[in-house]
Design an enzyme around this catalytic site. Structure first.
Site, PDB file in Angstrom:
ATOM      1  N   GLY A 144      13.809  68.734  76.204  1.00 14.22           N
ATOM      2  CA  GLY A 144      13.486  68.568  74.790  1.00 14.22           C
ATOM      3  C   GLY A 144      14.766  68.661  73.986  1.00 14.22           C
ATOM      4  O   GLY A 144      15.866  68.631  74.554  1.00 14.22           O
ATOM      5  N   SER A 183      23.252  64.292  81.783  1.00 14.09           N
ATOM      6  CA  SER A 183      23.286  64.416  80.324  1.00 14.09           C
ATOM      7  C   SER A 183      24.686  64.788  79.842  1.00 14.09           C
ATOM      8  O   SER A 183      25.471  65.414  80.578  1.00 14.09           O
ATOM      9  CB  SER A 183      22.314  65.530  79.930  1.00 14.09           C
ATOM     10  OG  SER A 183      22.549  65.961  78.616  1.00 14.09           O
ATOM     11  N   ALA A 184      24.958  64.468  78.588  1.00 12.82           N
ATOM     12  CA  ALA A 184      26.202  64.911  77.951  1.00 12.82           C
ATOM     13  C   ALA A 184      26.256  66.435  77.866  1.00 12.82           C
ATOM     14  O   ALA A 184      27.328  67.005  77.621  1.00 12.82           O
ATOM     15  CB  ALA A 184      26.312  64.302  76.559  1.00 12.82           C
ATOM     16  N   CYS A 185      25.105  67.098  78.091  1.00 15.44           N
ATOM     17  CA  CYS A 185      25.066  68.567  78.060  1.00 15.44           C
ATOM     18  C   CYS A 185      25.832  69.194  79.220  1.00 15.44           C
ATOM     19  O   CYS A 185      25.999  70.416  79.274  1.00 15.44           O
ATOM     20  CB  CYS A 185      23.626  69.078  78.084  1.00 15.44           C
ATOM     21  SG  CYS A 185      22.762  68.764  76.548  1.00 15.44           S
ATOM     22  N   TYR A 215      19.941  74.169  80.903  1.00 15.10           N
ATOM     23  CA  TYR A 215      19.724  72.720  81.083  1.00 15.10           C
ATOM     24  C   TYR A 215      20.980  72.008  81.603  1.00 15.10           C
ATOM     25  O   TYR A 215      20.913  71.226  82.561  1.00 15.10           O
ATOM     26  CB  TYR A 215      19.294  72.144  79.729  1.00 15.10           C
ATOM     27  CG  TYR A 215      19.085  70.651  79.685  1.00 15.10           C
ATOM     28  CD1 TYR A 215      17.956  70.066  80.263  1.00 15.10           C
ATOM     29  CD2 TYR A 215      19.985  69.819  79.026  1.00 15.10           C
ATOM     30  CE1 TYR A 215      17.751  68.698  80.206  1.00 15.10           C
ATOM     31  CE2 TYR A 215      19.790  68.453  78.953  1.00 15.10           C
ATOM     32  CZ  TYR A 215      18.670  67.897  79.551  1.00 15.10           C
ATOM     33  OH  TYR A 215      18.475  66.536  79.475  1.00 15.10           O
ATOM     34  N   LYS A 223      21.840  70.229  85.380  1.00 14.84           N
ATOM     35  CA  LYS A 223      22.233  68.812  85.495  1.00 14.84           C
ATOM     36  C   LYS A 223      23.528  68.681  86.310  1.00 14.84           C
ATOM     37  O   LYS A 223      23.649  67.802  87.161  1.00 14.84           O
ATOM     38  CB  LYS A 223      22.457  68.207  84.098  1.00 14.84           C
ATOM     39  CG  LYS A 223      21.177  68.042  83.266  1.00 14.84           C
ATOM     40  CD  LYS A 223      20.445  66.786  83.662  1.00 14.84           C
ATOM     41  CE  LYS A 223      19.217  66.522  82.835  1.00 14.84           C
ATOM     42  NZ  LYS A 223      18.236  65.688  83.524  1.00 14.84           N
ATOM     43  N   GLN A 278      27.734  69.305  62.036  1.00 16.90           N
ATOM     44  CA  GLN A 278      27.874  69.054  63.475  1.00 16.90           C
ATOM     45  C   GLN A 278      27.727  67.547  63.734  1.00 16.90           C
ATOM     46  O   GLN A 278      26.941  66.881  63.071  1.00 16.90           O
ATOM     47  CB  GLN A 278      26.850  69.879  64.291  1.00 16.90           C
ATOM     48  CG  GLN A 278      25.381  69.574  64.095  1.00 16.90           C
ATOM     49  CD  GLN A 278      24.723  70.358  62.959  1.00 16.90           C
ATOM     50  OE1 GLN A 278      25.337  70.689  61.969  1.00 16.90           O
ATOM     51  NE2 GLN A 278      23.427  70.618  63.081  1.00 16.90           N
ATOM     52  N   THR A 279      28.491  67.043  64.690  1.00 19.00           N
ATOM     53  CA  THR A 279      28.554  65.592  64.911  1.00 19.00           C
ATOM     54  C   THR A 279      28.000  65.192  66.280  1.00 19.00           C
ATOM     55  O   THR A 279      28.092  65.950  67.241  1.00 19.00           O
ATOM     56  CB  THR A 279      30.010  65.093  64.811  1.00 19.00           C
ATOM     57  OG1 THR A 279      30.826  65.915  65.659  1.00 19.00           O
ATOM     58  CG2 THR A 279      30.519  65.146  63.381  1.00 19.00           C
TER      59      THR A 279
END
Ligand code: NAD
Length: 334
Positions: free
Chosen positions: A78, A118-120, A149, A153, A218-219
């Site tokens: 999410g 993910s970019a996470c 998360y 990944k 934040q971007t």
């Protein structure tokens, strides 16, 4: 006549999985979709759809039988509010889904597996500024992923490499950067920022105030769903097995995103910043050098276009739910 290639899409009831299923069916593939639930907003285009819990190994064996390719989109996930407050559940569920899916794919002689990372996974120490340097694939290490998360990944990215090296299972690993579009979750706690802001703006009257998480400086960068599924398909057909970014490299602040959506809606919207709410890393953008070099392609659908389609779809849903009056029409601008 040659038989169509048989493939599996896990998480086919979810946002990206549903769009990908349609894309693959349109490309002439025979698609089995698997999920805990059917797609929420429209019928699945899959040739076969099975309700299975992929945390279970026997379910993964059943799901992967008789297919040559697997696209793994199933995950407990999410937006930032959800992943920051459900780390144990997310880590446990996604670990089980991913280790069992990979092993079942190996046992069932699947040729190729696409894993959706993910970019996470990128380290927090590279994302501390709003004017962040775009993230290249090799920036993943030394690792300091998003807690819960992101670490799961990153671990599964490595598991893909091990399965490839030790067992010859071909894997492709894609790192998404904020995918958005129609049919994505827009309410209930799992929605991500573009959908949440579209919903808030759609429910607001002209000159109303909406809540924005953090100070809004934040971007992020955002990629429209049609580009995402095309990128997945191109990657799966390529020879590139190392992790690769898939996103847009146009970065903007959340405040700018709110203004853009308000402009699409034709409304004046004021912002009430809540700095107690989670906002994730301070800045994040995708470096698409490897993507361009490897696939000779990168996402090209403009944010303005993608948001206009997404806003229109969310308005339609809210109208159908009776949450906005039918007379409150959307965008004069599209
Ligand atoms: P989504 O939540 O819309 O879809 C995920 C689907 O997986 C859901 O339909 C859910 O029911 C299903 N699922 C969860 N647990 C399951 C289980 N035990 N068995 C079977 N199905 C299960 O999410 P999405 O946005 O479509 O994301 C798809 C993939 O892309 C995920 O791996 C996600 O982590 C990754 N990703 C997405 C984004 C994004 O911006 N949407 C960004 C980075 C990575």
């Amino acid at each position: 006549m040659t038989q169509p290639k048989r493939v599996l899409v896990t998480g086919a009831g979810g946002f990206i999985g549903h769009h990908l299923t349609r894309y693959l069916v349109d490309q002439g593939y025979w698609v089995r979709g698997v999920d805990l639930e059917h797609p929420k907003y429209e019928c699945t285009p899959a040739h076969e759809f099975e309700i299975l819990d992929l945390r279970r190994y026997d379910s993964c064996l059943q799901a992967t039988r008789g297919v040559s390719e697997v696209y793994t989109l199933a995950a407990d996930m999410g937006g930032i509010g959800f992943i920051e407050s459900n780390k144990a559940l997310i880590s446990r569920n996604n670990t089980m889904i991913n280790i069992h899916t990979l092993e079942a794919a190996r046992i069932n002689d699947v040729q190729r597996v696409l894993y959706t990372s993910s970019a996470c996974i990128y380290p927090g120490y590279r994302q501390g500024q709003t004017d962040v340097v775009p993230l290249k694939e090799e920036d993943a290490y030394p690792a300091d992923a998003e807690d819960g998360y992101g670490w799961e990944k990153l671990y599964t990215e490595r598991l893909c490499r091990h399965y490839s090296e030790d067992f010859g299972l071909e894997t492709r690993v894609v790192r998404f950067h904020n995918i958005f579009g129609p049919l994505g979750t827009y309410d209930g706690g799992r929605e991500k920022s573009p959908a949440a802001i579209c919903r808030k703006v759609a429910l607001a009257e002209d000159d109303d105030e909406i809540e924005v998480w953090g100070d809004g400086c934040q971007t992020r960068s955002y990629c429209y769903i049609d580009d995402c599924v095309e990128g997945i398909f191109r990657l799966m057909r390529s020879d590139h097995s190392a992790p690769i970014n898939l996103g847009q490299d146009r970065m903007l602040s959340i405040n700018e995103l709110v203004d853009m959506i308000a402009g699409i809606a034709g409304k004046t919207i004021r912002k009430r910043h809540d700095v107690t709410k989670p906002q994730g890393v301070r800045g994040r953008n995708s470096d698409n050098t490897l993507l361009c070099k490897t696939l000779g392609w990168q996402p090209s659908i403009s944010l303005e276009e993608g948001l206009a389609w997404t806003y229109e779809w969310i308005c339609g849903r809210l109208r159908a739910e009776g949450r906005i009056p039918v007379r409150q029409m959307t965008a004069a601008s599209y």
